[in-house]
Design a protein around this motif. Structure first.
Motif: not given
Length: 274
Positions: A63-90
């Motif tokens: 869920k994306m919302f404007p930065r503090k003091n902004n009322k709307t999202l601007i062009e530089t407001d972005t969000l992306f999410i990658d998804f990883y899985c790995a063995e828990a053993n370090m």
């Protein structure tokens, strides 16, 4: 789907806006307030086994919302999410890591062209395979069906109890109240005995600093549901957590915030931290 002995599922968000990311309808990261001023961002992986609870398909929502003091999202407001899985053993973690789901992202061209977005959402469904079924909140009471006014007062009373324990810096009482949550996390993240002890020592060390506690201002609080109605918490209207130790050095570090989610296994048992 790769077979791992102890799979550890992780999301890796890059947040350049105000935002909440939910996994299985539970917030796993929230970024609001002063930290969003300007063009800075937040980057870092978050392990999510503890909110998945068992194998299956789950919805991820950014869920994306404007930065503090902004009322709307601007062009530089972005969000992306990658998804990883790995063995828990370090020892095997780095070599075993793989992307288990395609990245999701907001439009890189920006969101402000011709439309003023006060809010934008990205979402997807992931599928995971875990070697356990955790006793979480799956079968708990659906609190969203209860009278909201009565429920808020009951939740507030529980928060008052926690606040009093924090004010006394009583680590043992807090650990006792949190034991259900601790057990779930220990199972979800395959904690060794050494890791369990380390976690408790860190919490005790925090309490031993005897930091001042922010007051619990009831007029600033709102009730929030998560986990498809089976989890409840209080939040400040500004998006921060109500339970906070004051920073010993505000110029160099922010307050220590404690997020508390409650559920009710049965009406007889009442609230517990999860």
């Amino acid at each position: 789907m790769n077979k791992l002995d102890k799979p550890l599922y992780t999301i890796d968000p890059h947040i350049y806006c105000s935002a909440t990311i939910l996994v299985n309808d539970v917030a796993v990261i929230e970024r609001y307030g002063d930290q969003t001023i300007g063009r800075s961002g937040s980057i870092g992986g978050i392990d999510i086994n503890n909110v998945l609870l068992q194998s299956g398909k789950y919805t991820i929502v950014g869920k994306m919302f404007p930065r503090k003091n902004n009322k709307t999202l601007i062009e530089t407001d972005t969000l992306f999410i990658d998804f990883y899985c790995a063995e828990a053993n370090m020892d095997k973690w780095k070599a075993s890591m793989y992307k288990f789901h395609p990245k999701i992202e907001s439009p890189w061209g920006g969101l402000s062209k011709n439309i003023n977005y006060p809010y934008f959402e990205i979402s997807t469904e992931i599928e995971v395979e875990l070697p356990f079924v955790l006793d979480g909140w799956q079968n708990s009471v659906d609190l969203s069906k209860l009278d909201k006014t009565v429920l808020k007062e009951k939740v507030l009373e529980y928060y008052r109890q926690i606040h009093a324990i924090l004010k006394e810096h009583n680590a043992s009482k807090f650990l006792e109240l949190s034991k259900e949550k601790q057990k779930l996390q220990e199972q979800a993240f395959y904690f060794s005995e050494e890791r369990k002890q380390s976690f408790q020592k860190s919490l005790i060390s925090l309490f031993n600093q005897n930091l001042d506690l922010e007051p619990l201002n009831e007029n600033e609080l709102k009730l929030e549901f998560m986990g498809y109605g089976k989890l409840v918490r209080l939040m400040k209207i500004d998006g921060s957590y109500p339970l906070q130790f004051k920073s010993p050095n505000p110029q160099e570090q922010s307050n220590v915030e404690l997020e508390i989610k409650l559920h009710v296994r049965s009406t007889e048992k009442g609230f517990s931290i999860i």
